[in-house]
Design a protein around this motif. Structure first.
Motif, PDB file in Angstrom:
ATOM      1  N   PRO A  74       0.820  -1.218   0.000  1.00  0.00           N
ATOM      2  CA  PRO A  74       0.000   0.000   0.000  1.00  0.00           C
ATOM      3  C   PRO A  74       0.850   1.261   0.000  1.00  0.00           C
ATOM      4  CG  PRO A  74       0.100  -0.934   2.204  1.00  0.00           C
ATOM      5  CD  PRO A  74       0.827  -1.898   1.310  1.00  0.00           C
ATOM      6  N   GLY A  75       0.234   2.346  -0.473  1.00  0.00           N
ATOM      7  CA  GLY A  75       0.888   3.650  -0.370  1.00  0.00           C
ATOM      8  C   GLY A  75       1.180   4.282  -1.722  1.00  0.00           C
ATOM      9  N   GLU A  76       1.097   5.617  -1.753  1.00  0.00           N
ATOM     10  CA  GLU A  76       1.374   6.371  -2.981  1.00  0.00           C
ATOM     11  C   GLU A  76       2.774   6.084  -3.510  1.00  0.00           C
ATOM     12  OE1 GLU A  76       0.582   8.989  -6.100  1.00  0.00           O
ATOM     13  OE2 GLU A  76      -0.843   8.637  -4.469  1.00  0.00           O
ATOM     14  N   GLN A  77       3.718   5.807  -2.613  1.00  0.00           N
ATOM     15  CA  GLN A  77       5.087   5.568  -3.041  1.00  0.00           C
ATOM     16  C   GLN A  77       5.217   4.298  -3.869  1.00  0.00           C
ATOM     17  OE1 GLN A  77       3.997   5.360   0.063  1.00  0.00           O
ATOM     18  NE2 GLN A  77       4.533   3.322   0.831  1.00  0.00           N
ATOM     19  N   GLU A  78       4.173   3.470  -3.891  1.00  0.00           N
ATOM     20  CA  GLU A  78       4.196   2.231  -4.677  1.00  0.00           C
ATOM     21  C   GLU A  78       3.589   2.400  -6.065  1.00  0.00           C
ATOM     22  OE1 GLU A  78       5.814  -0.275  -3.584  1.00  0.00           O
ATOM     23  OE2 GLU A  78       6.088   0.445  -1.529  1.00  0.00           O
ATOM     24  N   LYS A  79       3.132   3.600  -6.393  1.00  0.00           N
ATOM     25  CA  LYS A  79       2.516   3.829  -7.713  1.00  0.00           C
ATOM     26  C   LYS A  79       3.625   4.126  -8.722  1.00  0.00           C
ATOM     27  CE  LYS A  79      -0.263   7.289  -9.063  1.00  0.00           C
ATOM     28  NZ  LYS A  79      -1.403   8.221  -9.058  1.00  0.00           N
ATOM     29  N   LEU A 150       6.495   9.362 -11.248  1.00  0.00           N
ATOM     30  CA  LEU A 150       7.948   9.349 -11.377  1.00  0.00           C
ATOM     31  C   LEU A 150       8.532  10.171 -10.236  1.00  0.00           C
ATOM     32  CD1 LEU A 150       8.455  10.033 -15.217  1.00  0.00           C
ATOM     33  CD2 LEU A 150       8.421   7.828 -14.038  1.00  0.00           C
ATOM     34  N   PRO A 151       9.824  10.027  -9.956  1.00  0.00           N
ATOM     35  CA  PRO A 151      10.421  10.879  -8.910  1.00  0.00           C
ATOM     36  C   PRO A 151      10.231  12.365  -9.197  1.00  0.00           C
ATOM     37  CG  PRO A 151      11.913   9.087  -9.477  1.00  0.00           C
ATOM     38  CD  PRO A 151      10.782   9.036 -10.463  1.00  0.00           C
ATOM     39  N   GLN A 152      10.114  12.706 -10.487  1.00  0.00           N
ATOM     40  CA  GLN A 152       9.975  14.119 -10.855  1.00  0.00           C
ATOM     41  C   GLN A 152       8.570  14.663 -10.625  1.00  0.00           C
ATOM     42  OE1 GLN A 152      11.292  11.716 -12.665  1.00  0.00           O
ATOM     43  NE2 GLN A 152      13.345  12.325 -13.323  1.00  0.00           N
ATOM     44  N   GLY A 153       7.573  13.793 -10.467  1.00  0.00           N
ATOM     45  CA  GLY A 153       6.227  14.302 -10.260  1.00  0.00           C
ATOM     46  C   GLY A 153       5.172  13.226 -10.357  1.00  0.00           C
ATOM     47  N   LYS A 154       3.946  13.597  -9.966  1.00  0.00           N
ATOM     48  CA  LYS A 154       2.820  12.666  -9.945  1.00  0.00           C
ATOM     49  C   LYS A 154       2.221  12.498 -11.337  1.00  0.00           C
ATOM     50  CE  LYS A 154      -0.507  12.868  -6.977  1.00  0.00           C
ATOM     51  NZ  LYS A 154      -0.651  11.489  -6.490  1.00  0.00           N
ATOM     52  N   ASN A 155       1.829  11.259 -11.622  1.00  0.00           N
ATOM     53  CA  ASN A 155       0.987  10.959 -12.785  1.00  0.00           C
ATOM     54  C   ASN A 155       1.588  11.425 -14.109  1.00  0.00           C
ATOM     55  OD1 ASN A 155      -0.967   9.935 -10.970  1.00  0.00           O
ATOM     56  ND2 ASN A 155      -1.901  11.952 -10.754  1.00  0.00           N
ATOM     57  N   LEU A 156       2.904  11.364 -14.227  1.00  0.00           N
ATOM     58  CA  LEU A 156       3.545  11.842 -15.448  1.00  0.00           C
ATOM     59  C   LEU A 156       3.534  10.793 -16.557  1.00  0.00           C
ATOM     60  CD1 LEU A 156       6.588  13.860 -14.042  1.00  0.00           C
ATOM     61  CD2 LEU A 156       4.432  14.719 -14.941  1.00  0.00           C
ATOM     62  N   VAL A 157       3.285   9.524 -16.218  1.00  0.00           N
ATOM     63  CA  VAL A 157       3.213   8.466 -17.225  1.00  0.00           C
ATOM     64  C   VAL A 157       1.846   7.803 -17.098  1.00  0.00           C
ATOM     65  CG1 VAL A 157       4.239   6.345 -18.120  1.00  0.00           C
ATOM     66  CG2 VAL A 157       5.695   8.061 -17.037  1.00  0.00           C
ATOM     67  N   GLY A 158       1.030   7.890 -18.139  1.00  0.00           N
ATOM     68  CA  GLY A 158      -0.304   7.320 -18.019  1.00  0.00           C
ATOM     69  C   GLY A 158      -1.068   7.372 -19.317  1.00  0.00           C
ATOM     70  N   ALA A 159      -2.354   7.088 -19.237  1.00  0.00           N
ATOM     71  CA  ALA A 159      -3.214   7.055 -20.422  1.00  0.00           C
ATOM     72  C   ALA A 159      -4.655   7.317 -20.002  1.00  0.00           C
ATOM     73  CB  ALA A 159      -3.123   5.685 -21.105  1.00  0.00           C
ATOM     74  N   PHE A 160      -5.455   7.820 -20.929  1.00  0.00           N
ATOM     75  CA  PHE A 160      -6.892   7.895 -20.728  1.00  0.00           C
ATOM     76  C   PHE A 160      -7.483   6.532 -21.084  1.00  0.00           C
ATOM     77  CE2 PHE A 160      -5.880  12.376 -21.326  1.00  0.00           C
ATOM     78  CZ  PHE A 160      -6.632  12.969 -20.317  1.00  0.00           C
TER      79      PHE A 160
END
Length: 362
Positions: A74-79, A150-160
């Motif tokens: 669990p946890g945001e760090q695991e995304k 990514l370490p640089q920011g949230k949700n930077l790799v994804g898709a609709f």
């Protein structure tokens, strides 16, 4: 209590089912399963509570189905891309075909990661969102945004990747820690802030019931929130315009989360702080009043949410993270701001000095 349904229209319509005990409804869960392969993705907190029941319900309704599980910590760090890879490996081990379905059982982290895996496996298979947190029920499970950090920011790799269905079993909120319930209420407040000032009044009147876990109050809050999001998503499925309004408070909030390595504040708490900072920036730019900010801040505080950034976060560091925000453009920063309760707008080319003044004032 009667179950509530919210329809999401558009090119790929689907239904949001809201009610108690829905995870036990095998027929409902199996309805979107077109093939024989199902992967139930969850995390180490949620899986011990609900995964076996979901698997059993699916197998009872579809005895021919092959159902597997994938459980991440669990946890945001695991995304992360690494955990995303584990979900892909699980689909490969299952032999999932193009008509397979991923069931995302958990909060926003699981929903985002499992949804992204579904979007990528064989260029896209079905996904059913089974949110177990209030925040996921009213926000991340609806609309088809999937991603990892990514370490640089949230949700930077994804898709609709819109789901085939959303099944929000409100009974799961009984096992939700009080802090996580409050975090979800931050996203509920957001809908009043951007679209319906009367909803803010309703939340203020029902604050005690919501914090106490009253089933009817929570179901109404979820349904009203989902209806607002569904209407916006239907009009702007790929965030070319109006959908960006759903990010009210998120530019500040995501910067806070990234700067603290997803530590002190959880997502909902960071969004609560971010909404107050966005309201202050709106007032500084002459769009709204300080009284508007005070009303929003008072409601968030009544719901037990923080309204100031954690100590020790340098304004310059937060600004650097905002430059990587997905709403930023080459010409400068874009923020979702408001003209007061119920009236949000996207503002481009916001002066960085004004943002720094707000952060320093906080």
């Amino acid at each position: 209590m009667t179950a509530l349904d919210v329809e999401v229209g558009g090119a790929r319509p689907y239904r949001i089912h809201i009610g108690a005990g829905l995870l036990d409804d095998g027929a409902l869960l199996a309805r979107p399963l077109r093939g024989r392969h199902a992967l139930v993705a969850s995390d180490g907190n949620v899986a011990p509570l609900y995964a076996a029941g979901v698997v059993d319900a699916l197998r009872a309704a579809r005895p021919d189905a092959q159902v597997a599980t994938c459980v991440i910590p669990p946890g945001e760090q695991e995304k992360t891309l690494a955990r995303f890879g584990e979900a892909i490996d699980a689909l490969a081990a299952l032999g999932a075909t193009r008509d397979a379905c991923v069931y995302a059982l958990g909060g926003g982290v699981v929903g985002d990661l499992a949804g992204f895996a579904a979007a990528c496996w064989m260029r896209g298979i079905d996904c059913v969102q089974l949110p177990t947190s209030l925040l996921a029920m009213v926000d991340s499970s609806v609309g088809g945004k999937t991603a990892v950090d990514l370490p640089q920011g949230k949700n930077l790799v994804g898709a609709f990747h819109p789901p085939r269905a959303v099944v929000a079993d409100t009974a799961t909120l009984r096992t939700l820690p009080a802090r996580e319930l409050r975090a979800g209420l931050a996203e509920v407040v957001k809908y009043g802030a951007i679209a319906e000032s009367g909803f803010l009044d309703w939340l203020d009147a029902h604050a005690d019931a919501l914090l106490g876990g009253d089933a009817d109050a929570l179901s109404e809050a979820i349904a009203r929130s989902c209806a607002h999001k569904a209407a916006i998503v239907e009009r702007d499925p790929f965030e070319h315009g109006e959908r960006a309004l759903l990010n009210f408070g998120h530019t500040f909030g995501h910067a806070i989360e990234t700067a603290q390595d997803y530590g002190a504040l959880n997502h909902g708490e960071a969004v609560a702080v971010g909404m107050v900072l966005a309201a202050r920036l709106s007032a500084a730019l002459g769009l709204a009043t300080d009284t508007d900010t005070m009303i929003l801040r008072a409601l968030l505080q009544r719901l037990g949410l923080p309204t100031e950034p954690p100590a020790g976060l340098a304004p310059d560091t937060l600004l650097a993270h905002m430059r990587l925000d997905k709403k930023a453009q080459a010409s400068g920063l874009r923020f979702v701001l408001w003209d007061g309760p119920g009236h949000a707008r996207v503002v481009a080319d916001v002066p960085e000095d004004a943002v720094l003044d707000v952060l320093r004032g906080a």
